[in-house]
Enzyme design. Structure first.
Site, short mmCIF file in Angstrom:
data_model
loop_
_atom_site.label_atom_id
_atom_site.label_comp_id
_atom_site.label_asym_id
_atom_site.label_seq_id
_atom_site.Cartn_x
_atom_site.Cartn_y
_atom_site.Cartn_z
N THR A 192 7.01 11.91 5.55
CA THR A 192 6.55 11.34 6.82
C THR A 192 7.33 10.07 7.19
OG1 THR A 192 4.37 12.21 6.32
CG2 THR A 192 4.50 10.56 8.07
N VAL A 193 7.30 9.07 6.30
CA VAL A 193 7.95 7.81 6.64
C VAL A 193 9.48 7.97 6.66
CG1 VAL A 193 8.27 5.40 5.98
CG2 VAL A 193 6.02 6.47 5.76
N GLY A 238 1.70 -1.60 7.33
CA GLY A 238 2.52 -0.69 8.12
C GLY A 238 3.53 -1.44 8.96
N ILE A 244 2.99 -3.89 11.07
CA ILE A 244 2.64 -5.26 11.43
C ILE A 244 3.51 -6.24 10.67
CG2 ILE A 244 0.77 -6.94 11.61
CD1 ILE A 244 -1.19 -4.62 11.10
N GLY A 247 -6.56 13.66 9.67
CA GLY A 247 -5.38 13.27 8.88
C GLY A 247 -5.36 11.79 8.54
N ASP A 284 -6.30 0.88 -2.61
CA ASP A 284 -5.15 0.70 -1.72
C ASP A 284 -5.15 -0.73 -1.17
OD1 ASP A 284 -3.04 1.99 0.23
OD2 ASP A 284 -4.44 0.89 1.50
N LYS A 336 -2.48 -4.12 -1.72
CA LYS A 336 -1.88 -4.89 -0.62
C LYS A 336 -2.25 -6.37 -0.72
CE LYS A 336 -1.71 -0.82 2.36
NZ LYS A 336 -2.53 0.00 3.28
#
Lengths: 428, 428
Positions: free
Chosen positions: A11-12, A132, A134, A185, A199, A203
């Site tokens: 995806t990325v 992401g 930001i 999703g 997660d 971060k």
């Protein structure tokens, strides 16, 4: 021209490839160099073909990329610890700059990676690992560098923020909102890393390390997830003027660091309260700047690609100016960690108690004898055997609260201690 | 050590001096160099003395600073055009890096300053010129550099945001809220630069130039202030689901740039709607990152000092690494400006009209014959001769609306067209 190898075009990775193609000229004009993906490591050749990556661009293995001295930058988008860690270290040792979006890697092996980058004189970009698209790592390291940071509070997990937004807006149960997120999703089939808070913990470990110049690793972060929250708590919270969020918090408390992830009630007027759905935000308090907040999409293909390409352009600028290799580990301090039970917080507590005279007095007595002072009481009398009792404390030591709850839990008048949520973001 | 001369130690200047003192060691650890103010240009010796700046540090004139080759960076905090412009240009020509918070200077003489910095191989920092301490210029130039920017919407003037917040919360008249702002020191004795929108116009000219890589100057910005707003409009707007803000907007509309400052209604759920009091925010839409927002204190001594010191540290890092002089004018494109009357917007219109049958039909007829389609009508019948009529249009060409209003203004059934406010921030 700056030549780049892309590890992984999921995806990325495919987002990065597409963004470098679509904005190629603008990117070149802005950073002085054309940034060109010349080699791709991807097993799924059909996926690569869909991006227009022919077999001639695909590397047989990582060794081939490593051996190619024309490749100046490696973009690691495989994810997970291995083989990503080995690839990144080997690339650095061969003098290649590295960009990654891999929060797992940084939160666990950050020091090793920064030390290697510094020793090898290469640049290492990881803006995409938190929030992401930001911009938060870069502004924290640069624009806000003159500040002694007091606190970083983030909504840094889009999945849980989406679930909590659904639960708040529609009164849905956690399991229902989770299913909805999975269908859209926004949540994985196995959602535990998100909903259990890990997660977010990765971060905030990364952000805390940068903000306080002291390495914080995943295992030093206190973590609570959102699975214990019910729509009832959200409604009671609203009555009290609060919104519930999964917060990732890092604080400097008299020189010690306290880093944690847990659901929390925040005042409805707090800037973080308006951060809804899959949006993320990081709220930072510095001694000079006061309060600043960075808001945007914390995940997704193109937002994450935006951050990766931003880092790539910074490296390209360095190459263009002959000024590469500025990475240094910014963790030049070693701060002690404060355990969560030493923390003073306000707490929301919901209990199911016997609905008869004297019960409130008995409960209040237990809190009082443990130095837990009560600010607000909501008792929902039911006319039935049990009633919902909702309390909000003043600032109390977490250990005192736990002791009080342990006593209450053993009392016959208390059927259940249903939910305990910290209250954050109020001025003290 | 990096040696700095400070021009002006008024509010911001003394904030910079204090911040460099109080966080001296942290700043040195983070950027590799001690940053030391060695010379100060300030006529008010008593003010300097209060900061601990003795006569030996005060420069007799700017020439003395210019002649001192030990001084590597000049921080210009005098404000206004002259002598600030001359000092900055002369400093650059002597090979000194420059940091400024001077939005007037950049919005008017930006090109000259950047060209000179580039020609002289010096760095030029101006983060503090927009949004006080909020990192916005740096993230826009670096973290978001991979994006084609579509739109920048800012609340970039704290004074007007404070006044509008008061008017919204308390229903105060503009003049009353302004007086309150003046008493609190949030507004100047002569508030025209703020309330007429010119301060915001300077800032959006700077942001637009960076976002679109094309020079936008103050005279190219369409400007409307907030003096025409009444509490009544704010109440009607709220009934329609809107909050009023003074917005500074720069858009790429099919390759042309449209840059403007005016009051606008935005949906209550828009992230900018929650930006209250003296806080500022800049909301940016990029083709990859989507929507991001930067929020914080847009003015004030220490927030502005935070931005100046951030720029200073960036210069110190460059000096430390032997990689100074990276300033280039980023306006490598020359985009055409779109006049405001070519813009399509939604409008809120409040009129005082005769309260009798057929009036609405007549007014609607005028709008219809000018291609102005009406979305919502609120008519407040009064039982008196005149009634308040509030309309919201669909997206219409500004020139069509103006034509329609000119016709209505001449009709006997229309006593007054009291207020016209654009509606922004809705998805089309």
């Amino acid at each position: 021209m700056v030549k780049v190898a892309l590890l992984g075009c999921g995806t990325v990775g495919s987002g990065v490839f597409r963004l470098l193609e679509s904005n190629r000229d603008l990117i070149a004009a802005r950073c002085g160099e054309i940034i060109s993906v010349v080699r791709v490591l991807e097993r799924d050749t059909a996926r690569a073909a869909r991006l227009g990556i022919g077999p001639e661009m695909l590397a047989a293995d990582f060794a081939e990329i490593l051996a190619d001295d024309d490749i100046q930058v490696v973009v690691e988008l495989i994810g997970g610890i291995e083989p990503a860690r080995t690839f990144v270290l080997q690339a650095m040792e061969r003098g290649k700059h590295v960009v990654t979006a891999n929060k797992d890697l940084i939160a666990v092996h950050g020091r090793e990676l920064f030390d290697t980058a510094e020793a090898c004189g290469v640049d290492f970009g990881f803006e995409a690992s938190v929030g992401g698209g930001i911009p938060v790592i870069y502004p924290l390291k640069h624009s806000l560098a003159g500040n002694r940071i007091k606190e970083v509070i983030g909504i840094v997990n889009g999945t849980t923020n989406y679930i909590l937004t659904r639960m708040t807006r529609e009164g849905s149960e956690f399991s229902h909102a989770l299913r909805e997120a999975q269908e859209l999703g926004y949540a994985e089939a196995d959602p535990s890393a998100d909903v259990e808070g890990y997660d977010a913990a990765r971060k905030i470990a990364i952000l805390a390390s940068i903000a306080f110049n002291s390495r914080v690793t995943l295992d030093q972060v206190y973590v609570e997830g959102i699975t214990g929250l019910s729509p009832l708590d959200i409604v009671y919270g609203r009555d009290l003027g609060y919104v519930v969020k999964l917060l990732a918090i890092a604080q400097d408390i008299e020189g010690q660091l306290q880093v944690r992830v847990h659901p929390a009630f925040i005042p409805q007027a707090h800037p973080l309260a308006a951060v809804e759905d899959v949006y993320n935000a990081v709220f930072i308090t510095g001694d000079a700047v006061g309060e600043v907040m960075f808001y945007g999409r914390g995940a997704g293909q193109m937002p994450t690609a935006s951050a990766v390409v931003g880092d790539l352009m910074e490296i390209a600028r360095g190459i263009h100016r002959g000024a590469s290799g500025a990475t240094t580990c910014t963790c030049f301090e070693q701060r002690e960690m404060m355990p969560v039970d030493r923390l003073a917080s306000k707490f929301y507590i919901r209990m199911l108690v016997k609905d008869r005279p004297g019960v409130l007095a008995a409960i209040a007595g237990v809190f009082g004898s443990h130095q837990v002072s009560i600010a607000t009481v909501l008792q929902k009398t039911s006319g039935e055997e049990f009633a919902q009792l909702v309390l909000v404390t003043h600032y109390v030591a977490e250990s005192d609260l736990r002791d009080a709850l342990a006593v209450l839990d053993g009392m016959s008048i208390v059927a259940d201690i249903c939910c305990v949520v910290r209250v954050e973001g109020e001025r003290r």
